[in-house]
Write an enzyme that holds these catalytic residues in place. Sequence first.
Site, PDB file in Angstrom:
ATOM      1  N   HIS A   1       1.853   4.644  -2.753  1.00 13.59           N
ATOM      2  CA  HIS A   1       2.016   6.075  -2.465  1.00 13.59           C
ATOM      3  C   HIS A   1       3.423   6.541  -2.840  1.00 13.59           C
ATOM      4  CE1 HIS A   1      -1.757   6.852  -0.481  1.00 13.59           C
ATOM      5  NE2 HIS A   1      -1.551   5.964   0.475  1.00 13.59           N
TER       6      HIS A   1
ATOM      7  N   GLU B   1      -4.555   7.572  -3.200  1.00 18.58           N
ATOM      8  CA  GLU B   1      -5.067   6.286  -2.743  1.00 18.58           C
ATOM      9  C   GLU B   1      -5.360   5.341  -3.904  1.00 18.58           C
ATOM     10  OE1 GLU B   1      -5.042   5.089   0.203  1.00 18.58           O
ATOM     11  OE2 GLU B   1      -4.428   6.945   1.182  1.00 18.58           O
TER      12      GLU B   1
ATOM     13  N   HIS C   1       0.840  -1.200   0.000  1.00 20.08           N
ATOM     14  CA  HIS C   1       0.000   0.000   0.000  1.00 20.08           C
ATOM     15  C   HIS C   1       0.878   1.254   0.000  1.00 20.08           C
ATOM     16  CE1 HIS C   1      -3.759   2.222   1.165  1.00 20.08           C
ATOM     17  NE2 HIS C   1      -2.865   3.060   1.682  1.00 20.08           N
ATOM     18  N   GLU C   2       1.852   1.285   0.890  1.00 19.37           N
ATOM     19  CA  GLU C   2       2.716   2.464   0.969  1.00 19.37           C
ATOM     20  C   GLU C   2       3.638   2.576  -0.245  1.00 19.37           C
ATOM     21  OE1 GLU C   2       1.840   4.610   3.026  1.00 19.37           O
ATOM     22  OE2 GLU C   2       0.567   3.288   4.228  1.00 19.37           O
TER      23      GLU C   2
END
Length: 492
Positions: free
Chosen positions: A261, A287, A257-258
């Site tokens: 980003h 996101e 997830h990170e």
Amino acid sequence: MGAFDDLMAFQRETEALAQVMGRLGWDQETVMPRGAAQQRADEMGALESVLHARRTDLRIGDWLAAVDEGALDQAGRAQLRHIRRSFARATKLPDRLSAEIARVTSRAQGIWAEARAADDVAHFLPILTEVVRLKREEAAALAEGGDPYDALLDDYEPGATAQGIAAIFDRMRPRLVELRERIMGSGRSPAALSGHFPTEGQMVLAREVATRFGYDWRHGRLDHSVHPFTSGSGTDVRITTRVDEGEPLGCLYSTLHEVGHGAYEQGIDPAYRLTPLGAGVSMGVHESQSRIYENQLGRSRAFCGWLHARMTELFGNSGAPDPDAFYAAVNRVHSGFIRTEADEVHYNLHIMLRFDLERDLIAGRLEVADLEAAWNARFLADFGLAVDRPANGVLQDVHWSVGLFGYFPTYTLGNVYAGCLYTALRAAVPSLDADLARGHAEPATAWLAAHLQRHGGLYLPGETIERACGFAPHEGPLMDYLDAKFGALYDL
């Protein structure tokens, strides 16, 4: 062009100072001594005063008035759009308020971490009351008679409104609830992973997966924090994760997830570095990257086949005897407490809960003293579970402690955008499944870099998605993807 050049030189210095402040925040969450919290709060408040003074400097207004916009290229006009918006927002807030928010939220972050670890809501509520008071004051100043929550939301998703988001949620909720009910009534209950997964091995795998998804280690690093996050832009983009030796998927997918980003920030055109275009255009678009990396790519059947083999090499028996069982475990649907560990069917219901509660907090319809009870009642109604302890309920997220009211709905907007991007990606990269089955995510992430990430803040959020996908964003592709994926998994 003199006025524009002067404006941009001033702006680059402001952006550089903002990066320094972000680095202080990263340090606070990763390696800062626990006893330094009060001093760090003072440091953050002082730096915020400097930044606010720069963002409200009257010369900005003079430069904006003097610039000949017709002489600028597309990027120059986009720079002006961002600077005008930032200047208009900043000049509505007194320096005292900006500095106090920075000081209080810096303190609140540490108190939240302590309260979460101790399951002690009472320890957190007094400082949260201060944060909410300040954010209500900020919202009122920014709204100038309009909807206060919209004013805060605009900081994360420019142009979005609570009414518009609520309409999207109202269309999604019945389909999500209906899908969940069909899954729960299917009679299928895939087993979760089980075993012992040492921290060292989890971090080896997290770093390997990050590399395969295009994270640039020359300009980044991976550390531990209570709540995973990404910090920085340009040539210094840092990500964090957390580890539970009994549950490896949390570390792996938090990292992925990170990485989404981080890859977005690393992938922006270097010409935009230390300018308003040099960061993601909105949190919803941000996101979209973290969620497509984590879910549509990272939780796909193809990638799970490769991941199962790699985990078997690192950890031996994980409780999943074959790739199909592993894929089912990774995508197991269950009504858990924790948002960041939620399956794709339940995740947006977690966001809808937070969206409604924080709107009520900012509007004054809900007070902090009543927040835990309101959370627990809503969670029981939505998920059929009674919250067993505060760390699994109102204390689980860092966002409110640091004043991020208006942030939560951008997670679901990101899911909606990711659904659209995935539709376009599958059409553009026919080899996607074959690539992922070999552990090669680069063709997919390279497409995202070329069609979305490199633009940074050049376009408006919706325009950014539409240009990448070829159609205006809407929730249909996401819901169709969920129906197809979980319909097949649970033989619906």
